[in-house]
Design a protein around this motif. Sequence first.
Motif, PDB file in Angstrom:
ATOM      1  N   SER A 318       0.837  -1.206   0.000  1.00 23.82           N
ATOM      2  CA  SER A 318       0.000   0.000   0.000  1.00 23.82           C
ATOM      3  C   SER A 318       0.866   1.247   0.000  1.00 23.82           C
ATOM      4  CB  SER A 318      -0.923  -0.016   1.221  1.00 23.82           C
ATOM      5  OG  SER A 318      -1.705   1.159   1.274  1.00 23.82           O
ATOM      6  N   ARG A 319       1.971   1.207   0.770  1.00 19.40           N
ATOM      7  CA  ARG A 319       2.882   2.367   0.785  1.00 19.40           C
ATOM      8  C   ARG A 319       3.562   2.557  -0.565  1.00 19.40           C
ATOM      9  NH1 ARG A 319       4.252   0.204   5.870  1.00 19.40           N
ATOM     10  NH2 ARG A 319       6.153  -0.728   5.015  1.00 19.40           N
ATOM     11  N   LEU A 320       3.901   1.455  -1.231  1.00 19.77           N
ATOM     12  CA  LEU A 320       4.585   1.557  -2.527  1.00 19.77           C
ATOM     13  C   LEU A 320       3.641   2.001  -3.634  1.00 19.77           C
ATOM     14  CD1 LEU A 320       6.842  -1.636  -2.485  1.00 19.77           C
ATOM     15  CD2 LEU A 320       7.538   0.725  -2.104  1.00 19.77           C
ATOM     16  N   GLY A 321       2.347   1.788  -3.445  1.00 22.34           N
ATOM     17  CA  GLY A 321       1.380   2.190  -4.461  1.00 22.34           C
ATOM     18  C   GLY A 321       1.210   1.126  -5.527  1.00 22.34           C
ATOM     19  N   LYS A 322       0.252   1.364  -6.396  1.00 20.25           N
ATOM     20  CA  LYS A 322      -0.047   0.400  -7.456  1.00 20.25           C
ATOM     21  C   LYS A 322       1.071   0.388  -8.491  1.00 20.25           C
ATOM     22  CE  LYS A 322      -5.073   0.841  -7.057  1.00 20.25           C
ATOM     23  NZ  LYS A 322      -6.314   1.207  -7.755  1.00 20.25           N
ATOM     24  N   PRO A 323       1.308  -0.774  -9.099  1.00 21.59           N
ATOM     25  CA  PRO A 323       2.346  -0.841 -10.138  1.00 21.59           C
ATOM     26  C   PRO A 323       1.924  -0.123 -11.401  1.00 21.59           C
ATOM     27  CG  PRO A 323       1.177  -2.910 -10.013  1.00 21.59           C
ATOM     28  CD  PRO A 323       0.681  -2.074  -8.872  1.00 21.59           C
ATOM     29  N   ILE A 324       2.915   0.384 -12.142  1.00 29.96           N
ATOM     30  CA  ILE A 324       2.650   1.045 -13.420  1.00 29.96           C
ATOM     31  C   ILE A 324       2.560  -0.015 -14.506  1.00 29.96           C
ATOM     32  CG2 ILE A 324       3.502   2.741 -15.080  1.00 29.96           C
ATOM     33  CD1 ILE A 324       2.614   3.862 -12.355  1.00 29.96           C
ATOM     34  N   ALA A 325       1.544   0.084 -15.321  1.00 31.92           N
ATOM     35  CA  ALA A 325       1.360  -0.902 -16.389  1.00 31.92           C
ATOM     36  C   ALA A 325       2.497  -0.806 -17.402  1.00 31.92           C
ATOM     37  CB  ALA A 325       0.017  -0.673 -17.084  1.00 31.92           C
ATOM     38  N   ALA A 326       2.804  -1.945 -18.025  1.00 33.21           N
ATOM     39  CA  ALA A 326       3.891  -1.982 -19.000  1.00 33.21           C
ATOM     40  C   ALA A 326       3.426  -1.529 -20.378  1.00 33.21           C
ATOM     41  CB  ALA A 326       4.466  -3.399 -19.088  1.00 33.21           C
ATOM     42  N   ASP A 327       2.150  -1.754 -20.714  1.00 27.99           N
ATOM     43  CA  ASP A 327       1.661  -1.410 -22.050  1.00 27.99           C
ATOM     44  C   ASP A 327       1.234   0.049 -22.098  1.00 27.99           C
ATOM     45  OD1 ASP A 327      -1.711  -1.634 -21.823  1.00 27.99           O
ATOM     46  OD2 ASP A 327      -0.491  -2.571 -20.279  1.00 27.99           O
ATOM     47  N   ASP A 328       1.170   0.570 -23.315  1.00 33.35           N
ATOM     48  CA  ASP A 328       0.821   1.979 -23.507  1.00 33.35           C
ATOM     49  C   ASP A 328      -0.582   2.294 -23.006  1.00 33.35           C
ATOM     50  OD1 ASP A 328       3.273   2.410 -24.582  1.00 33.35           O
ATOM     51  OD2 ASP A 328       2.612   2.275 -26.676  1.00 33.35           O
ATOM     52  N   GLY A 329      -1.500   1.358 -23.235  1.00 35.85           N
ATOM     53  CA  GLY A 329      -2.870   1.581 -22.782  1.00 35.85           C
ATOM     54  C   GLY A 329      -2.939   1.701 -21.271  1.00 35.85           C
ATOM     55  N   GLY A 330      -2.198   0.837 -20.591  1.00 37.99           N
ATOM     56  CA  GLY A 330      -2.180   0.896 -19.135  1.00 37.99           C
ATOM     57  C   GLY A 330      -1.551   2.181 -18.624  1.00 37.99           C
ATOM     58  N   LYS A 331      -0.474   2.616 -19.304  1.00 33.81           N
ATOM     59  CA  LYS A 331       0.169   3.871 -18.900  1.00 33.81           C
ATOM     60  C   LYS A 331      -0.771   5.052 -19.105  1.00 33.81           C
ATOM     61  CE  LYS A 331       4.968   2.465 -19.684  1.00 33.81           C
ATOM     62  NZ  LYS A 331       6.168   2.658 -20.501  1.00 33.81           N
ATOM     63  N   LEU A 332      -1.480   5.034 -20.233  1.00 36.82           N
ATOM     64  CA  LEU A 332      -2.435   6.110 -20.493  1.00 36.82           C
ATOM     65  C   LEU A 332      -3.501   6.146 -19.409  1.00 36.82           C
ATOM     66  CD1 LEU A 332      -3.522   8.347 -22.308  1.00 36.82           C
ATOM     67  CD2 LEU A 332      -4.727   6.598 -23.634  1.00 36.82           C
ATOM     68  N   GLU A 541       9.341   5.602 -12.499  1.00 41.02           N
ATOM     69  CA  GLU A 541       9.490   5.074 -11.150  1.00 41.02           C
ATOM     70  C   GLU A 541      10.869   4.461 -10.964  1.00 41.02           C
ATOM     71  OE1 GLU A 541       6.485   2.772  -8.145  1.00 41.02           O
ATOM     72  OE2 GLU A 541       6.651   2.057 -10.189  1.00 41.02           O
ATOM     73  N   ASP A 542      11.329   4.504  -9.738  1.00 37.96           N
ATOM     74  CA  ASP A 542      12.609   3.904  -9.391  1.00 37.96           C
ATOM     75  C   ASP A 542      12.550   2.400  -9.677  1.00 37.96           C
ATOM     76  OD1 ASP A 542      14.922   2.955  -8.302  1.00 37.96           O
ATOM     77  OD2 ASP A 542      14.655   3.904  -6.338  1.00 37.96           O
ATOM     78  N   PRO A 543      13.468   1.884 -10.515  1.00 41.35           N
ATOM     79  CA  PRO A 543      13.453   0.436 -10.819  1.00 41.35           C
ATOM     80  C   PRO A 543      13.528  -0.433  -9.569  1.00 41.35           C
ATOM     81  CG  PRO A 543      14.953   1.591 -12.296  1.00 41.35           C
ATOM     82  CD  PRO A 543      14.520   2.592 -11.270  1.00 41.35           C
ATOM     83  N   ALA A 544      14.239   0.043  -8.558  1.00 35.02           N
ATOM     84  CA  ALA A 544      14.342  -0.737  -7.319  1.00 35.02           C
ATOM     85  C   ALA A 544      12.980  -0.864  -6.638  1.00 35.02           C
ATOM     86  CB  ALA A 544      15.345  -0.079  -6.368  1.00 35.02           C
ATOM     87  N   VAL A 545      12.184   0.210  -6.705  1.00 31.38           N
ATOM     88  CA  VAL A 545      10.836   0.166  -6.120  1.00 31.38           C
ATOM     89  C   VAL A 545       9.955  -0.795  -6.902  1.00 31.38           C
ATOM     90  CG1 VAL A 545       8.749   1.521  -5.673  1.00 31.38           C
ATOM     91  CG2 VAL A 545      10.998   2.492  -5.180  1.00 31.38           C
TER      92      VAL A 545
END
Length: 924
Positions: A318-332, A541-545
């Motif tokens: 929860s502290r780290l937050g939701k992951p960022i999608a890898a595809d363009d649609g998810g990023k949008l 986002e930080d790759p380590a995160v």
Amino acid sequence: MENLISLVNKIQRACTALGDYGEATALPTLWDSLPAIAVVGGQSSGKSSVLESIVGKDFLPRGSGIVTRRPLVLQLHKGEEGSKEYAEFLHLPRKRFTDFAAVRKEIQDETDRETGKTKQISSVPIHLSIYSPYVVNLTLIDLPGLTKVAVEGQPDSIVQDIENMVRSYIEKPNCIILAISPANQDLATSDAIKISREVDPTGERTFGVLTKIDLMDKGTDAVEMLEGRAFRLKYPWIGVVNRSQADINKNVDMIAARRREREYFSSTPEYKHLAHRMGSEYLAKVLSKHLEAVIKSKIPGIQSLISKTIAELEAELSRLGKPIAADDGGKLYAIMEICRSFDQIFKEHLDGVRPGGDRIYNVFDNQLPAALKRLQFDKQLSMENIKKLITEADGYQPHLIAPEQGYRRLIESSLITIKGPAEAAVDADLKQYPSLRAEVGNAAIDSLEKMRDESKKATLQLVDMECGYLTVDFFRKLPQDIDKGGNPTHSIFDRYNDSYLRRIGSNVLSYVGMVCATLRHLIPKSIVHCQPKRLSSLLNEDPAVMERRSALRKRLELYRSAQAEIDSVAWSKYRINLISIHSLQFGFLTVTDAIQGDFYYIRDNPNHRKSVAASLVQGVYVLEKDRQERREGTDALASPWWVFFNFQLLHKLVDDVDSSIFGAIYEFKPPSTYCNDTLHRSPSYVIAFRGTITKADSVSRDIELDMHFVRNGLHQTSRYEIAIQAVRNMIATVGDSGIWLAGHSLGSAVSLLCGKTMAKSGNFIESFLFNPPYVSAPIERIKDKKVKHGLRIAGSVITAGLTLAVKAKQKKSLSSDPFAAFSAWVPCLFVNPSDHICSEYIGYFEHRKKMEEIGAGSIERLATQNSLGCLLMGAFGKESEPLHLIPSASVTVNLTPSRDFKEAHGIHQWWKPHLHLQSKLYKY
């Protein structure tokens, strides 16, 4: 107890699949907490022969040097008498090996896949499950043999590497050590005893096994060692006699080898008195029994660890937050979500919900216009400057009609002064965001600075554009009449008189004013337009995160899987201390109390009855999961859910479309010692139905039926026909008084429909409906009670009005009451307000009560019997009864807060202890 070893087996497999091998990492490990038996011994100690003798099969790689180069988790499953023997690997799911020579080859190949065709070792375990009627339920971990020298092709560190790997397993307090030592060598030099003594000095976790007893020098024996006089352990030493290399070369089978082993100990004078506790068969039984006891004692701690770790992992995720999608649609989508959040906060600032909005308005509506008004054009538009610029622009050829170039130079020099207020507006806009910056966080500060620079650039471009192109229509409309100095017949000297120059200055000032009015609106738009362009940079986002989040999600999946596995065997039919596993309580009777007798029995208590009904429904879920995962015999997990309550599975209800098990008929078989008072209101039979299972084998059919329910067509499906036929058959056999109906989710809809159908014919079946679906707009989720009540009243009036219109059109009597026929049937509904699938039942009954209280009962009686969807279908000539609407019910609401929708809609909540329940009876 068999289920306990099977439980640990499943959790171990899940650990391996999700990357938890007990190695030192920054992640919590579940592997280390699981009881296990690690087999330790030096090379050529007979370790592999002991394992093969326990299994009764030749399946381990053989050869010189280090043969075992990866830990082998060997899980033995005792099958039914006469069942086939086969093996399965975790990395090759659903592939069965009946040829154990192929098993040996696959172990070698899988080792090479991880380590390459070298002599290197790896800590990643291989999981092998062997199913046979000739084995005991047992799990062993075969570790690489301890060695003293490296062989060709191995690094010098291999000796220490193997010792470190062995230590990583046996130093754990939950590890049982099986120390293999050859009897024909000095016990003081035994690698297994040496390392075991270091990690377990008291010998409380160590079982000693002596091999090669038959190969000892003549005149010597192992009696002192076997009796514990040479080296004492807590548990007695066990001697075994394995096959010799000559026996292996001659393919002497294990049955003959075991027989010869028994004969050796029983016929050798030195060992006759110890024969009853010698041999590989005895060793397997002792280890199985001991492992069961250790698992039983450790389960409460494992459960506690799992619950604690799940909470910690969820908190960190929860502290780290939701992951960022890898595809363009998810990023949008992520950017849009951020924009929506930003927009909402921005609006709250502007609307006064948060402080700071007045500053933003002040910049755009006050500061910028005021700054533009304060601009001093006196210098640019003085008579001297006007005359100078026009004369310079005319050169040696005076203008004929209007000094066009002079106008341009005057306007350009005036507009340049606007750049100052434009830049100030940008600085004021983004520098006055103390609250807003706190919301977007430190990660946005750099982006805001860049936005400010880009906004400056954009606003200055607006000014440059105004300077670069003068609006032609403005000059075309300039007056050319004599009174205003535009007469071309005037001499060149008259054109430079004060009156003429003032007119030029007035025209320039008018034009500059027009530009200022335009920029007053464009500059704020430019600033706001530039801000979202940089929002995407927040997604960097930080790759380590990202890596940490991914690892945490996998580990959380592991712990949840382990928790589910423990839950699935919590109702073991054996005398397991279930209260330690689940901390379950049923009303005033704890499971610990129940275990004092043979089994738990049903009391005339609402909590008891609720818990039993929910458990029987869970039994149907596990029956179908057993079918999908091909769990049979002792591996099947379903039976404890009904056996614990003295029920027997009488019949499975199977869907004719996908062959899935969707229901079950249970028969209550209490012990003869139960008195009639104890059995008061206990059912003779229970018919239970499961809900939707999101597994590939059944999900498509279940969702299809969900859609039939939404369209009010569940009664037209074959699953319902099978269910209602089963109910009718049971009523015809035993009557309705000794039958319960129970269901969850989609299964509740089936139960409700069956109960409703039978009630219309006068058979009132006691029913337990968990999370029954209700087709309606989610009005119950509205927080404002006045708005919610108003919407319900409006809905009732509309529904009642449509009911009157439809009945009038169909020429039906208004006095007919479809609810009257079965209003005496009172099913028990169990709903959770956080579950939008069933929560509308709360408002359905409560609103009816309120309408009666305000004198609008007649309206509500019409509305409560009908749904808008069914009325509209009826208007088009399609008769349709709302299947989910019922006249009476006992409604129990679980007010205990739920973590998420899955928990709010789950069946598991209904047998948990300490629930905050609220029950009401609604009679029609």
